[in-house]
Design a protein around this motif. Structure first.
Motif, PDB file in Angstrom:
ATOM      1  N   THR A 138     -40.074  13.492 -16.555  1.00  0.00           N
ATOM      2  CA  THR A 138     -39.722  14.648 -15.723  1.00  0.00           C
ATOM      3  C   THR A 138     -38.903  14.239 -14.509  1.00  0.00           C
ATOM      4  OG1 THR A 138     -41.757  15.738 -16.420  1.00  0.00           O
ATOM      5  CG2 THR A 138     -40.620  16.663 -14.508  1.00  0.00           C
ATOM      6  N   GLY A 139     -39.331  13.187 -13.828  1.00  0.00           N
ATOM      7  CA  GLY A 139     -38.608  12.744 -12.642  1.00  0.00           C
ATOM      8  C   GLY A 139     -37.165  12.414 -12.941  1.00  0.00           C
ATOM      9  N   ALA A 140     -36.917  11.831 -14.117  1.00  0.00           N
ATOM     10  CA  ALA A 140     -35.543  11.438 -14.463  1.00  0.00           C
ATOM     11  C   ALA A 140     -34.616  12.637 -14.585  1.00  0.00           C
ATOM     12  CB  ALA A 140     -35.546  10.636 -15.762  1.00  0.00           C
ATOM     13  N   LEU A 141     -35.114  13.756 -15.111  1.00  0.00           N
ATOM     14  CA  LEU A 141     -34.277  14.942 -15.251  1.00  0.00           C
ATOM     15  C   LEU A 141     -33.937  15.546 -13.895  1.00  0.00           C
ATOM     16  CD1 LEU A 141     -35.505  16.963 -18.359  1.00  0.00           C
ATOM     17  CD2 LEU A 141     -33.176  16.246 -17.853  1.00  0.00           C
ATOM     18  N   PHE A 142     -34.917  15.607 -13.005  1.00  0.00           N
ATOM     19  CA  PHE A 142     -34.650  16.100 -11.656  1.00  0.00           C
ATOM     20  C   PHE A 142     -33.689  15.149 -10.932  1.00  0.00           C
ATOM     21  CE2 PHE A 142     -38.002  18.881 -12.651  1.00  0.00           C
ATOM     22  CZ  PHE A 142     -38.193  19.812 -11.649  1.00  0.00           C
ATOM     23  N   GLU A 143     -33.907  13.868 -11.125  1.00  0.00           N
ATOM     24  CA  GLU A 143     -33.067  12.878 -10.454  1.00  0.00           C
ATOM     25  C   GLU A 143     -31.616  12.982 -10.908  1.00  0.00           C
ATOM     26  OE1 GLU A 143     -32.610   7.995 -10.046  1.00  0.00           O
ATOM     27  OE2 GLU A 143     -34.491   8.870 -10.760  1.00  0.00           O
ATOM     28  N   VAL A 144     -31.387  13.058 -12.220  1.00  0.00           N
ATOM     29  CA  VAL A 144     -30.008  13.117 -12.692  1.00  0.00           C
ATOM     30  C   VAL A 144     -29.326  14.404 -12.245  1.00  0.00           C
ATOM     31  CG1 VAL A 144     -30.360  14.226 -14.958  1.00  0.00           C
ATOM     32  CG2 VAL A 144     -28.527  12.576 -14.658  1.00  0.00           C
ATOM     33  N   GLY A 145     -30.092  15.496 -12.129  1.00  0.00           N
ATOM     34  CA  GLY A 145     -29.503  16.729 -11.623  1.00  0.00           C
ATOM     35  C   GLY A 145     -28.971  16.561 -10.212  1.00  0.00           C
ATOM     36  N   CYS A 146     -29.738  15.878  -9.375  1.00  0.00           N
ATOM     37  CA  CYS A 146     -29.308  15.664  -7.995  1.00  0.00           C
ATOM     38  C   CYS A 146     -28.171  14.653  -7.912  1.00  0.00           C
ATOM     39  CB  CYS A 146     -30.501  15.201  -7.160  1.00  0.00           C
ATOM     40  SG  CYS A 146     -31.746  16.486  -6.897  1.00  0.00           S
ATOM     41  N   VAL A 147     -28.199  13.649  -8.771  1.00  0.00           N
ATOM     42  CA  VAL A 147     -27.091  12.680  -8.805  1.00  0.00           C
ATOM     43  C   VAL A 147     -25.794  13.377  -9.210  1.00  0.00           C
ATOM     44  CG1 VAL A 147     -26.162  10.684 -10.053  1.00  0.00           C
ATOM     45  CG2 VAL A 147     -28.513  10.650  -9.214  1.00  0.00           C
ATOM     46  N   LEU A 148     -25.861  14.217 -10.243  1.00  0.00           N
ATOM     47  CA  LEU A 148     -24.653  14.923 -10.678  1.00  0.00           C
ATOM     48  C   LEU A 148     -24.189  15.933  -9.643  1.00  0.00           C
ATOM     49  CD1 LEU A 148     -25.249  15.479 -14.502  1.00  0.00           C
ATOM     50  CD2 LEU A 148     -24.064  13.619 -13.326  1.00  0.00           C
ATOM     51  N   ALA A 149     -25.122  16.532  -8.913  1.00  0.00           N
ATOM     52  CA  ALA A 149     -24.736  17.442  -7.834  1.00  0.00           C
ATOM     53  C   ALA A 149     -23.890  16.706  -6.808  1.00  0.00           C
ATOM     54  CB  ALA A 149     -25.986  18.025  -7.169  1.00  0.00           C
ATOM     55  N   ALA A 150     -24.344  15.527  -6.423  1.00  0.00           N
ATOM     56  CA  ALA A 150     -23.592  14.728  -5.445  1.00  0.00           C
ATOM     57  C   ALA A 150     -22.261  14.263  -6.029  1.00  0.00           C
ATOM     58  CB  ALA A 150     -24.433  13.527  -5.009  1.00  0.00           C
ATOM     59  N   HIS A 151     -22.294  13.837  -7.281  1.00  0.00           N
ATOM     60  CA  HIS A 151     -21.074  13.346  -7.931  1.00  0.00           C
ATOM     61  C   HIS A 151     -20.015  14.437  -8.020  1.00  0.00           C
ATOM     62  CE1 HIS A 151     -18.505  11.211 -10.732  1.00  0.00           C
ATOM     63  NE2 HIS A 151     -18.638  12.177 -11.627  1.00  0.00           N
ATOM     64  N   CYS A 152     -20.416  15.638  -8.407  1.00  0.00           N
ATOM     65  CA  CYS A 152     -19.455  16.743  -8.539  1.00  0.00           C
ATOM     66  C   CYS A 152     -18.898  17.179  -7.187  1.00  0.00           C
ATOM     67  CB  CYS A 152     -20.112  17.933  -9.235  1.00  0.00           C
ATOM     68  SG  CYS A 152     -20.486  17.631 -10.981  1.00  0.00           S
ATOM     69  N   ALA A 153     -19.588  16.835  -6.118  1.00  0.00           N
ATOM     70  CA  ALA A 153     -19.121  17.170  -4.773  1.00  0.00           C
ATOM     71  C   ALA A 153     -18.442  15.987  -4.089  1.00  0.00           C
ATOM     72  CB  ALA A 153     -20.306  17.640  -3.923  1.00  0.00           C
ATOM     73  N   ASP A 154     -18.184  14.914  -4.865  1.00  0.00           N
ATOM     74  CA  ASP A 154     -17.497  13.722  -4.342  1.00  0.00           C
ATOM     75  C   ASP A 154     -18.242  13.091  -3.177  1.00  0.00           C
ATOM     76  OD1 ASP A 154     -15.346  13.945  -6.184  1.00  0.00           O
ATOM     77  OD2 ASP A 154     -14.407  15.451  -4.905  1.00  0.00           O
ATOM     78  N   ALA A 155     -19.568  13.047  -3.269  1.00  0.00           N
ATOM     79  CA  ALA A 155     -20.376  12.458  -2.209  1.00  0.00           C
ATOM     80  C   ALA A 155     -20.232  10.936  -2.209  1.00  0.00           C
ATOM     81  CB  ALA A 155     -21.838  12.835  -2.395  1.00  0.00           C
ATOM     82  N   ASP A 156     -20.494  10.325  -1.053  1.00  0.00           N
ATOM     83  CA  ASP A 156     -20.454   8.870  -0.979  1.00  0.00           C
ATOM     84  C   ASP A 156     -21.746   8.291  -1.563  1.00  0.00           C
ATOM     85  OD1 ASP A 156     -22.423   9.212   1.000  1.00  0.00           O
ATOM     86  OD2 ASP A 156     -20.990   8.965   2.641  1.00  0.00           O
ATOM     87  N   GLU A 157     -21.779   6.977  -1.688  1.00  0.00           N
ATOM     88  CA  GLU A 157     -22.915   6.325  -2.349  1.00  0.00           C
ATOM     89  C   GLU A 157     -24.235   6.523  -1.601  1.00  0.00           C
ATOM     90  OE1 GLU A 157     -24.238   1.919  -4.099  1.00  0.00           O
ATOM     91  OE2 GLU A 157     -22.164   2.309  -3.495  1.00  0.00           O
TER      92      GLU A 157
END
Length: 343
Positions: free
Chosen positions: A191-210
């Motif tokens: 479960t944690g992995a699905l929530f985590e990847v959602g937040c990672v992709l949110a940042a990625h799609c917004a061109d967030a820094d590392e």
């Protein structure tokens, strides 16, 4: 500021739904994309079942995380963020098909499951986690074509996590020696992995820094862990009337969860060791009644309150305050809803 509403609704998706206009406009687009991806097979029969599974809806909490996270970072919700949200939901839907297969479940969200209508073989082919087909493959393909190779890679890694989490759970079925830490590790992966990847992709799609992406990932992982622990608690401490589904299923299926393992007495362990695979409904009901007289509910809610606080503290300061407010309030809102469902 209008952010998250908390209520005692039996549908947590309604109790945690954000009310920002930009999010309200984006969520139907996610639904459209989920529908398109789920029904894009050349085989009508696959489209029928995949479409029926995804059309059943659900909390769509992972979509909210992706959209509000991307909005909080960039101030906008891009087409890539909408696709990312749909991909994460498709992975989630595919994993539920696999869970239904493992549990021999006949219904999910008021809809008959694939294995109930087709049997176990077709259920695996339509969307089960162990095979890279149908919903899981469509999600990866969409991410590769419409977001980036990085997004596709992260989704593929998440599928691996889901598989490993399921394997850990299966290895511990009916094992009264399972430790709370082992149960948490399975939850982190499933479960944690699905929530985590959602937040990672949110940042990625917004061109967030590392650093921002790392902080968002931490928030998602902690939120997902809290979410599943609460779900496991409700199976032990709520009622079928409140949840709209039977309770005690984890015990019947030999999945001894974190809330249970922390309070089991020697007598209860002996009962599960000797009768675990053959427990009668009366024995399950009696065990649940005993568990509800312990500190299980209070201890688990306290643990989840700590996880919610850690998740909120992990969030960085982001440019869009209203969307950031949604992210900050979601863990607490879900915690409040779950607590309201305790018998």
């Amino acid at each position: 500021m209008s952010t998250v509403k908390s209520s005692k609704s039996s549908n947590p998706g309604q109790s945690t739904m954000p009310t920002m206009p930009s999010l309200a406009r984006a969520l139907p687009k996610v639904e459209d994309e989920i529908r398109a991806l789920a029904t894009s097979s050349s085989l009508p029969v696959v489209n029928t079942f995949s479409g029926r599974i995804t059309a059943a809806g659900g909390k769509r909490l992972r979509s909210v995380l992706v959209l509000s996270g991307s909005l909080a970072v960039s101030g906008t919700i891009s087409a890539k963020a909408v696709t990312a949200a749909a991909c994460v939901e498709l992975l989630h839907a595919g994993s539920l098909v696999h869970d239904d297969l493992m549990d021999n479940a006949e219904e999910r969200r008021g809809v008959r499951t694939v294995n109930a209508d087709w049997g176990p073989g077709p259920a695996v082919l339509v969307g089960a986690v162990p095979v890279n087909t149908s919903m899981l493959a469509r999600a990866n393909q969409a991410a590769l074509e419409h977001i980036s190779p990085f997004a596709a890679s992260r989704l593929a890694r998440t599928v691996t996590d889901l598989v490993e989490g399921q394997v850990l759970e299966v290895m511990d079925l009916y094992d009264v020696r399972r430790t709370p830490d082992n149960a948490l590790r399975s939850v982190e992966l499933k479960t944690g992995a699905l929530f985590e990847v959602g937040c990672v992709l949110a940042a990625h799609c917004a061109d967030a820094d590392e650093p921002t992406t790392t902080a968002m990932a931490r928030f998602g992982a902690l939120f997902g862990l809290m979410f599943q622990i609460l779900d496991d608690l409700l199976d032990l401490a709520s009622t079928a009337q409140r949840l709209g589904k039977p309770v005690g299923n984890d015990i019947r299926q030999g999945v001894y969860t974190f809330p249970l393992l922390r309070v089991l007495t020697e007598n209860q362990r002996t009962l599960l060791a000797e009768r675990g695979r053959e427990l009668s409904d009366a024995e399950v009901t009696g065990l649940l009644a005993e568990l509800r007289q312990t500190s299980m509910v209070a201890d688990t809610l306290a643990h989840c309150t700590s996880l919610a606080s850690q998740a909120v503290r992990a969030l960085p300061d982001l440019p869009e305050p209203e969307a950031l407010g949604i992210l900050r309030e979601l863990p607490g809102a879900y915690l409040d809803w779950a607590a309201s469902q305790i018998a």
